[in-house]
Design a protein around this motif. Structure first.
Motif, mmCIF file in Angstrom:
data_model
loop_
_atom_site.group_PDB
_atom_site.id
_atom_site.type_symbol
_atom_site.label_atom_id
_atom_site.label_comp_id
_atom_site.label_asym_id
_atom_site.label_seq_id
_atom_site.Cartn_x
_atom_site.Cartn_y
_atom_site.Cartn_z
ATOM 1 N N VAL A 67 0.841 -1.204 0.000
ATOM 2 C CA VAL A 67 0.000 0.000 0.000
ATOM 3 C C VAL A 67 0.873 1.250 0.000
ATOM 4 O O VAL A 67 0.611 2.203 -0.745
ATOM 5 C CB VAL A 67 -0.963 -0.003 1.209
ATOM 6 N N TYR A 68 1.928 1.267 0.810
ATOM 7 C CA TYR A 68 2.825 2.424 0.852
ATOM 8 C C TYR A 68 3.464 2.663 -0.515
ATOM 9 O O TYR A 68 3.525 3.802 -0.986
ATOM 10 C CB TYR A 68 3.932 2.239 1.893
ATOM 11 N N ILE A 69 3.941 1.596 -1.137
ATOM 12 C CA ILE A 69 4.572 1.726 -2.458
ATOM 13 C C ILE A 69 3.563 2.253 -3.475
ATOM 14 O O ILE A 69 3.880 3.136 -4.276
ATOM 15 C CB ILE A 69 5.171 0.375 -2.907
ATOM 16 N N ILE B 177 3.773 5.759 -5.661
ATOM 17 C CA ILE B 177 3.694 5.768 -7.129
ATOM 18 C C ILE B 177 2.581 6.694 -7.601
ATOM 19 O O ILE B 177 2.756 7.466 -8.553
ATOM 20 C CB ILE B 177 3.510 4.332 -7.667
ATOM 21 N N ILE B 178 1.444 6.657 -6.940
ATOM 22 C CA ILE B 178 0.313 7.506 -7.343
ATOM 23 C C ILE B 178 0.616 8.977 -7.081
ATOM 24 O O ILE B 178 0.372 9.828 -7.938
ATOM 25 C CB ILE B 178 -0.971 7.065 -6.610
ATOM 26 N N ILE B 179 1.149 9.288 -5.911
ATOM 27 C CA ILE B 179 1.397 10.685 -5.541
ATOM 28 C C ILE B 179 2.485 11.309 -6.410
ATOM 29 O O ILE B 179 2.351 12.444 -6.870
ATOM 30 C CB ILE B 179 1.746 10.793 -4.042
ATOM 31 N N THR B 180 3.565 10.567 -6.641
ATOM 32 C CA THR B 180 4.679 11.127 -7.409
ATOM 33 C C THR B 180 4.467 11.028 -8.918
ATOM 34 O O THR B 180 5.128 11.735 -9.664
ATOM 35 C CB THR B 180 5.997 10.427 -7.044
ATOM 36 N N GLY B 181 3.569 10.162 -9.365
ATOM 37 C CA GLY B 181 3.323 10.012 -10.797
ATOM 38 C C GLY B 181 4.421 9.258 -11.526
ATOM 39 O O GLY B 181 4.642 9.460 -12.721
#
Length: 109
Positions: free
Chosen positions: A31-33, A37-41
């Motif tokens: 979940v953290y990974i 990935i979603i936040i940084t794009g």
């Protein structure tokens, strides 16, 4: 919900240790990974993306096989009492009947 359930049913005497154990679980690390990935794009390489898609396509079948192996060990006579089954089935039957009657009533109009 999963983390709450794990922390509730762990035998750890120390709640701090139980929380650490839950937060370091492989599912939580995934979940953290994913959040990173979603936040940084970050763009995932196509090879990795295809691999993850292949695994995700067979997840349902693997889950059903796993649940099936668990169910083979259950004694269904001790799983639920007749009273529990009655109170689970009767409301469902009434719900289906009401739904059918509403459809018929709409068709008549």
């Amino acid at each position: 919900m999963w983390t709450a359930g794990i922390s509730y049913f762990t035998d750890e005497g120390d709640k701090k240790q139980a929380l650490k154990k839950v937060l370091a679980h492989p599912c939580m690390i995934a979940v953290y990974i994913g959040l990173i990935i979603i936040i940084t794009g970050i763009q995932i390489p196509m090879v990795l993306l295809d691999t993850v898609r292949s695994y995700s396509n067979c997840t349902t079948a693997m889950t059903m096989m796993y649940i099936g192996t668990i169910l083979t060990e259950i004694n269904f006579k001790t799983l639920a009492s007749p009273k529990q089954i009655y109170f689970a089935v009767i409301p469902y039957v009434f719900y289906q009947e009401i739904k059918t009657l509403r459809k018929c009533h709409i068709m008549i109009r």
